[in-house]
Scaffold this motif. Sequence first.
Motif, PDB file in Angstrom:
ATOM      1  N   UNK B  27       0.871   3.454   5.973  1.00 18.12           N
ATOM      2  CA  UNK B  27       1.094   3.217   4.541  1.00 18.12           C
ATOM      3  C   UNK B  27       0.487   1.862   4.136  1.00 18.12           C
ATOM      4  N   UNK B  28       0.667   0.838   4.997  1.00 16.31           N
ATOM      5  CA  UNK B  28       0.105  -0.489   4.708  1.00 16.31           C
ATOM      6  C   UNK B  28      -1.425  -0.438   4.703  1.00 16.31           C
ATOM      7  N   UNK B  29      -1.983   0.342   5.624  1.00 16.31           N
ATOM      8  CA  UNK B  29      -3.441   0.470   5.675  1.00 16.31           C
ATOM      9  C   UNK B  29      -3.941   1.173   4.416  1.00 16.31           C
ATOM     10  N   UNK B  30      -3.196   2.202   3.973  1.00 15.34           N
ATOM     11  CA  UNK B  30      -3.568   2.912   2.749  1.00 15.34           C
ATOM     12  C   UNK B  30      -3.597   1.950   1.552  1.00 15.34           C
ATOM     13  N   UNK B  31      -2.564   1.098   1.478  1.00 15.46           N
ATOM     14  CA  UNK B  31      -2.500   0.117   0.394  1.00 15.46           C
ATOM     15  C   UNK B  31      -3.692  -0.822   0.435  1.00 15.46           C
ATOM     16  N   UNK B  32      -4.005  -1.287   1.655  1.00 12.82           N
ATOM     17  CA  UNK B  32      -5.098  -2.249   1.803  1.00 12.82           C
ATOM     18  C   UNK B  32      -6.424  -1.609   1.405  1.00 12.82           C
ATOM     19  N   UNK B  34      -6.788   0.818  -0.713  1.00 15.01           N
ATOM     20  CA  UNK B  34      -6.752   0.940  -2.175  1.00 15.01           C
ATOM     21  C   UNK B  34      -7.122  -0.385  -2.832  1.00 15.01           C
ATOM     22  N   UNK B  35      -6.598  -1.487  -2.272  1.00 14.90           N
ATOM     23  CA  UNK B  35      -6.846  -2.813  -2.824  1.00 14.90           C
ATOM     24  C   UNK B  35      -8.328  -3.184  -2.718  1.00 14.90           C
ATOM     25  N   UNK B  36      -9.010  -2.594  -1.724  1.00 12.95           N
ATOM     26  CA  UNK B  36     -10.442  -2.874  -1.545  1.00 12.95           C
ATOM     27  C   UNK B  36     -11.306  -1.982  -2.429  1.00 12.95           C
ATOM     28  N   UNK B  37     -10.643  -1.114  -3.189  1.00 11.35           N
ATOM     29  CA  UNK B  37     -11.393  -0.274  -4.106  1.00 11.35           C
ATOM     30  C   UNK B  37     -11.723   1.112  -3.566  1.00 11.35           C
ATOM     31  N   UNK B  38     -11.221   1.439  -2.382  1.00  7.63           N
ATOM     32  CA  UNK B  38     -11.444   2.792  -1.845  1.00  7.63           C
ATOM     33  C   UNK B  38     -10.407   3.740  -2.459  1.00  7.63           C
ATOM     34  N   UNK B  43      -3.957   9.307   1.797  1.00  5.34           N
ATOM     35  CA  UNK B  43      -2.942   9.072   2.821  1.00  5.34           C
ATOM     36  C   UNK B  43      -3.576   8.578   4.099  1.00  5.34           C
ATOM     37  N   UNK B  44      -2.827   7.775   4.865  1.00  6.19           N
ATOM     38  CA  UNK B  44      -3.304   7.277   6.155  1.00  6.19           C
ATOM     39  C   UNK B  44      -2.188   7.477   7.170  1.00  6.19           C
TER      40      UNK B  44
END
Lengths: 222, 84
Positions: B27-32, B34-38, B43-44
């Motif tokens: 979930x944290x990787x998914x957020x990160x 998203x924050x990078x614009x991907x 889901x991750x």
Amino acid sequence: MHAAVIVFPGSNCDRDLAVAFEAAGARVSMVWHKDSSLPQGVDIVGIPGGFSFGDYLRCGAIAANSPICRSVAAHAERGGYALGVCNGFQVLTETGLLPGVLLRNAGLKYICQTVGLKVETSQSVYTEGYNAGDVIDIPIAHHDGNYFADDETIARLQGEGRVAFSYMNNPNGARADIAGILSENRRVLGMMPHPERAADAGHGGTDGQALFRALAGALVKA
Amino acid sequence: MKNNEGQIMKATVHIMLKNGVLDPQGEAVRHALGALGFDSVQGVRQGKVIELDLDEGATEADVTAMCEKLLANTVIESYSVEMG
């Protein structure tokens, strides 16, 4: 009461647990993880907090397969008592002596704070010094304390009154706010909070003392 | 499968959290991401890969036993074994 405290590489609450047992009147033997048997006449095994084997693979997984843990399992299967605190709880779930598993905290952060715990049952040698419904303050310090088990297991634990302690304000995402659970015969307790860190006035709190005193009282009679 | 010397076998174990088990790291990787614009990441899920070098003659059943006893916690994890 004769208590054995197991020491793994990476244990860091072993001496605290020994001091709490001793303060309650127990004789304590420290037992190294490579030993294959417990000392004669041990009433209770304490599995301390820490980071056994660096939490490699999964918290408690390597410790659960160490030589001494075979003896701890045999001791519990014979009806012996065992208390696992924090990493000790993780070890007990990995050995299968307690159901479920401790996952990474839902917020992903290591949490070190004193939390309110509700005593859910006084029906065990560990909790008979409290009244069911009491709220006690006990420190937690963990990264992987998020208790998880399937719905059926949670329902069974609750139905059989085997949830010993629950969080007043769930800090880690644990299912059903579970902080500590008992085995089916109520002689094995695993809990994430550290009662041994609230067992002396110098700790800033003494709400954990009743656990060790009740235990010592019950096991002296036994 | 044997290597050229015929001595060592490889096995690869993939371990994943079962469906329905919260994966805060994924979930944290998914957020990160998203924050990078991907923005396409829905889901991750994060797992582990364990590579084993085995004596010749070790079987898939041996590796399965290793998974059941130590490598995976089947309360929360599923695993698959690839020989060779």
